[in-house]
Design a protein around this motif. Sequence first.
Motif: not given
Length: 276
Positions: A47-60, A74-80, A85-89, A125-127
């Motif tokens: 952890i560097v700084g104050d970025t936080k992950i609040t949710n991760v969803v894999v395949n719904g 499959y779609t995966v997503s990170v809410t951060a 602001g958020i640049e990438d996940a 952010c979705k991948l």
Amino acid sequence: MRIRATVAAVSGALALSAFAAPAAQAEDAPKPDSLSAFAGQAPADEIVGDTKITNVVVNGGKAIVLGTTAAKTYTVSVTATDPSGIEDAYVDLWHGASAEEADNWLLPNEEAATCTASSATTSTCKLTITVDPQIDLYENSFAGTWKVTAAALGKDGDMIWKDAYKTHQVQRYAKLTVNASPEPVVKGKTITVTGKLSRANWETSAYAGYTKQPVKLQFRKAGTSTYTTVKTVTSSSTGDLKTTVTAASDGYWRYSFAGTSTTPAISAGGDYLDVR
């Protein structure tokens, strides 16, 4: 940073392979434009700084279920969130006792996630991850619980990386059949209900019987919408199911399997029996 080797074939523009670098060199490396650069050489719960992950969803939220041949994406997503602001996940799945000793990885197709901001500080952010059972799941032991790596990068360069943010199930697709006979049958006579429970064998690319599993025999009376469990049958050494019951009324017979950690739940389509 900790070095970890990754061996994977990833479809799309990105191809990541195993590599290693001295720790000092890793520390001096320039900041990446996206978190995918860390896929082979990643911070350990950094952890560097104050970025936080609040949710991760894999395949719904549903298990990843693969048969013997067809690849699936499959779609995966990170809410951060980050004040800047958020640049990438980033998300990947790995199998094993620890990230250092993982024996398999499922990596994203994209170099960078597609991030959609819900506010000035928060984005989802979705991948996508493509899984080919003939390439990625070459051992049946890969069925079961996988760890989910999750990371997020703030626009100010802050970041968070979690090797095992959560777990997710990867399962072997199952098939279940049923046949009630004789048909038609006289009311009060005995009928035989047969079937078979099988599942994908990733090592042979074929389906094989799922042995010694409890499977419910269920009945739905004609004109109704609910199945009722009549008895539980255990699958044989070849996955076969067979039992006898008394015919009482017209309706549908089916077998229903509750599933395990390695195999999803499945119910056979109802077989209609005409009782006279």
